[in-house]
Design an enzyme around this catalytic site. Structure first.
Site, PDB file in Angstrom:
ATOM      1  N   SER A 149      36.432  63.282  17.075  1.00 11.48           N
ATOM      2  CA  SER A 149      35.995  64.684  17.112  1.00 11.48           C
ATOM      3  C   SER A 149      36.068  65.294  15.724  1.00 11.48           C
ATOM      4  O   SER A 149      36.694  64.735  14.818  1.00 11.48           O
ATOM      5  CB  SER A 149      36.890  65.490  18.057  1.00 11.48           C
ATOM      6  N   CYS A 150      35.438  66.453  15.564  1.00 10.40           N
ATOM      7  CA  CYS A 150      35.476  67.153  14.274  1.00 10.40           C
ATOM      8  C   CYS A 150      36.916  67.481  13.894  1.00 10.40           C
ATOM      9  O   CYS A 150      37.306  67.375  12.723  1.00 10.40           O
ATOM     10  CB  CYS A 150      34.638  68.422  14.331  1.00 10.40           C
ATOM     11  N   THR A 180      31.684  76.984  20.229  1.00  9.87           N
ATOM     12  CA  THR A 180      30.712  75.888  20.361  1.00  9.87           C
ATOM     13  C   THR A 180      29.873  76.111  21.619  1.00  9.87           C
ATOM     14  O   THR A 180      30.156  77.008  22.419  1.00  9.87           O
ATOM     15  CB  THR A 180      31.393  74.506  20.442  1.00  9.87           C
ATOM     16  N   ASN A 314      33.145  72.442  11.188  1.00  8.43           N
ATOM     17  CA  ASN A 314      33.174  71.574  12.368  1.00  8.43           C
ATOM     18  C   ASN A 314      31.797  71.022  12.738  1.00  8.43           C
ATOM     19  O   ASN A 314      31.694  70.072  13.489  1.00  8.43           O
ATOM     20  CB  ASN A 314      33.807  72.283  13.573  1.00  8.43           C
TER      21      ASN A 314
END
Length: 333
Positions: A149-150, A180, A314
């Site tokens: 994941s980021c 998001t 991100n």
């Protein structure tokens, strides 16, 4: 240069495509998205509320998406097994729908002629790689991998530097994370995660994240030593990790700054950044690092207990790592 297909032309799909064109490290030859027609793809790729207008040229021509003069084959298949990646010349596929994140589901791309699949999300069972941390563990036998994941990409390089130099006994991470696509614009139903359904622009929302535990998968010595949570906040992009940890070897905060700065100029250049400037989140919009250590924001309670702060875009930082991972994998063919 490895030829790439992108499945899912959402935030990450579009930005991986941007990163591919700006870096020139991989070549995008095909895109699949059943929910966006070609003209809409042109529009969505060209105009971006967060990262600004694409600096090159984008048009639709003969049923293809043409970016900077390069024609890209477009598919509109719902079932990944039906996408003819091989016909388009795509060797690697970026799985960025957020839906097909297991080995079995992502493996459907191999049926259409893809050689390897890179999942742009954490995976329950696919091996995870974080550039700058454990990419050397990759080997050719792996057909399906995850770029994690980021947040894991932000935390892991920092945790690696701290652990290699001082040893991390245990730690807790908090990520203050931008909105998001999974969140709601106004209050709405959200399955089992009730808080996640509250209006994204109105609230600070506590949420779970597997990002810290995932560090234990990419740095096995830290397995079981880190966990964390997230606060979703009303900003469109750029997040920040707060790693609070107990150190094995005592260290002055200045010593920590020194080793992180050295890593940022050496082995982790381009992945881990370092700043002593008085920065805020906006300053990292469209930044391509996985993680930028904020030397001025961290604090030490004593020589064994510290809070370390690191920023990340991100969306774009992560998308650049997806490209880097593919380029790295291609170098091992």
């Amino acid at each position: 240069m490895v030829k790439v297909g992108v499945n899912g032309f959402g935030r990450i799909g579009r930005l991986v495509t941007r990163a591919a064109f700006t870096s020139g490290k991989v070549e995008v030859v095909a895109i699949n998205d059943p929910f966006i027609d070609l003209n809409y793809m042109v529009y969505m790729f060209q105009y971006d509320s967060t990262h600004g207008k694409f600096k090159g040229t984008v048009k639709a021509e003969n049923g293809k998406l043409v970016i900077n003069g390069k024609a890209i084959t477009i598919f509109q298949e719902r079932d990944p097994a039906n996408i003819k990646w091989g016909d388009a010349g795509a060797e690697y596929v970026v799985e960025s729908t957020g839906v097909f994140t297991t080995m079995e589901k992502a493996g459907a791309h191999l049926k259409g002629g893809a050689k390897r699949v890179i999942i742009s999300a954490p995976s329950a069972d696919a091996p995870m790689f974080v550039m700058g941390v454990n990419q050397d563990k990759y080997d050719n036998s792996l057909k399906i991998v995850s770029n994690a994941s980021c947040t894991t990409n932000c935390l892991a390089p920092l945790a690696k530097v701290i652990h290699d130099n001082f040893g991390i006994v245990e730690g807790l991470m908090t990520t203050v994370h931008a909105i998001t696509a999974t969140q709601k614009t106004v209050d709405g139903p959200s399955g089992k995660l009730w808080r996640d359904g509250r209006g994204a622009a109105q609230n600070i929302i506590p949420a779970s994240t597997g990002a810290a535990k995932a560090v234990g998968k990419v740095i096995p010595e830290l397995n079981g030593k880190l966990t964390g949570m997230a606060f979703r906040v009303p900003t469109p992009n750029v997040s920040v990790v707060d790693l609070t940890c107990r150190l094995e070897k005592p260290a002055k905060y200045e010593d920590i700054k020194k080793v992180v700065k050295q890593a940022s100029e050496g082995p982790l250049k381009g992945i881990l950044g370092y700043t002593e400037d008085q920065v805020v989140s906006c300053d990292f919009n469209s930044d391509s690092h996985s993680s930028t250590f904020d030397a001025g924001a961290g604090i030490a309670l004593n020589d064994n207990f510290v809070k370390l702060i690191s920023w990340y875009d991100n969306e774009f930082g992560y998308s650049n790592r997806v490209v880097d991972l593919m380029a790295y994998m291609a170098s091992k063919e």
